[in-house]
Design a protein around this motif. Structure first.
Motif: not given
Length: 258
Positions: A129-139, A192-202
């Motif tokens: 991830x980079x500021x303002x550019x979103x987060x990428x997960x395995x492309x 990482x599970x929160x960032x990828x929508x597989x959990x909500x709270x860590x």
């Protein structure tokens, strides 16, 4: 190099995490015996070699940048750019032969967390991830879960038993009693599970800056929040809560009750 773009810095962070991750795999599930540091946490030859590799790569590319690593401290404090390294986040998992460990690379620019890269080499998972550019997960683009009700949420922590020694047991129990599912898929993997929508709270009651630096941009650029237990966005509080954003206020309300 001082004016290098966030794209280039993000790509370099990804290179650091990937190469260090490949190095750790040489030692994974080989029966390593860890040393115990003064703070009673384990460290292995894989931790040390992975950090030294990343340090060499940074020194070659950005000789004027600062480097802060878990195992070897800080160089050039006060530089405009500071690389923050955790060569193996989840060393206990690593030593046990469990694949939920990560290599974390964060970058601060003028004190702001702007780039993060996280590799889970034994899983083949990779986030940047980079500021303002979103987060990428395995492309592909990573996004947090849309869950907006606490009773539908999945709550993660690294170790529920660590809450009490840090004065967080009651808050944690209230929160755990309010959600749908509680698990301990912990350390950086939980965020990482929160960032990828597989959990909500860590959440963690104690965190070092090298635990947080890569995760702040990863979670926030995926649409979530990365804060202290008061809801303040930071990597320097010595604690952390990651959420999908929609649930932050409900989480804070739950842990503040009483």
């Amino acid at each position: 190099m001082a004016s290098e773009t966030l794209d280039a810095l993000r790509e370099f962070a990804a290179d650091l995490a990937w190469h260090a991750g490949r190095l750790t795999l040489r030692y994974f599930q080989t029966g390593l015996t860890p040393d115990i540091k003064d703070d009673q946490t384990p460290v292995t030859v894989a931790d040390r070699e992975a950090e030294r590799l990343m340090r060499r790569m940074i020194e070659d590319r950005y000789p004027h940048h600062s480097i802060l690593g878990e195992e070897e401290g800080e160089t050039r404090p006060g530089a405009s750019h500071r690389w923050i390294l955790d060569p193996i986040d989840g060393t206990k998992s690593f030593v046990q032969g469990v694949p939920l460990y990560g290599v974390l690379v964060g970058l601060e620019r003028d004190g702001e967390s702007v780039v993060g890269a996280v590799s889970f080499p034994a899983l083949g998972d990779f986030l940047t991830a980079a500021k303002g550019q979103g987060c990428q997960w395995n492309g592909r683009r990573a996004r947090v879960s849309p869950v907006s009700e606490l009773r539908q949420a999945t709550l993660l922590s690294s170790d529920a038993e660590s809450m009490a020694p840090h004065g967080r047991e009651s808050a944690y129990r209230r929160l755990a009693g309010s959600v749908r599912l509680v698990r301990t898929w912990g350390d950086a993997y939980g965020y990482s599970l929160v960032a990828t929508g597989r959990a909500e709270i860590m959440l963690d009651p104690v965190m070092s800056v090298w635990d947080c630096a890569a995760l702040f941009p990863i979670v926030t650029e995926a649409g979530g929040t990365f804060t202290d237990w008061n809801g303040v966005p930071t990597i320097h509080a010595g604690e952390a809560i990651g959420t999908n954003g929609a649930l932050l206020e409900q989480v804070l309300q739950a842990i503040r009750q009483g």
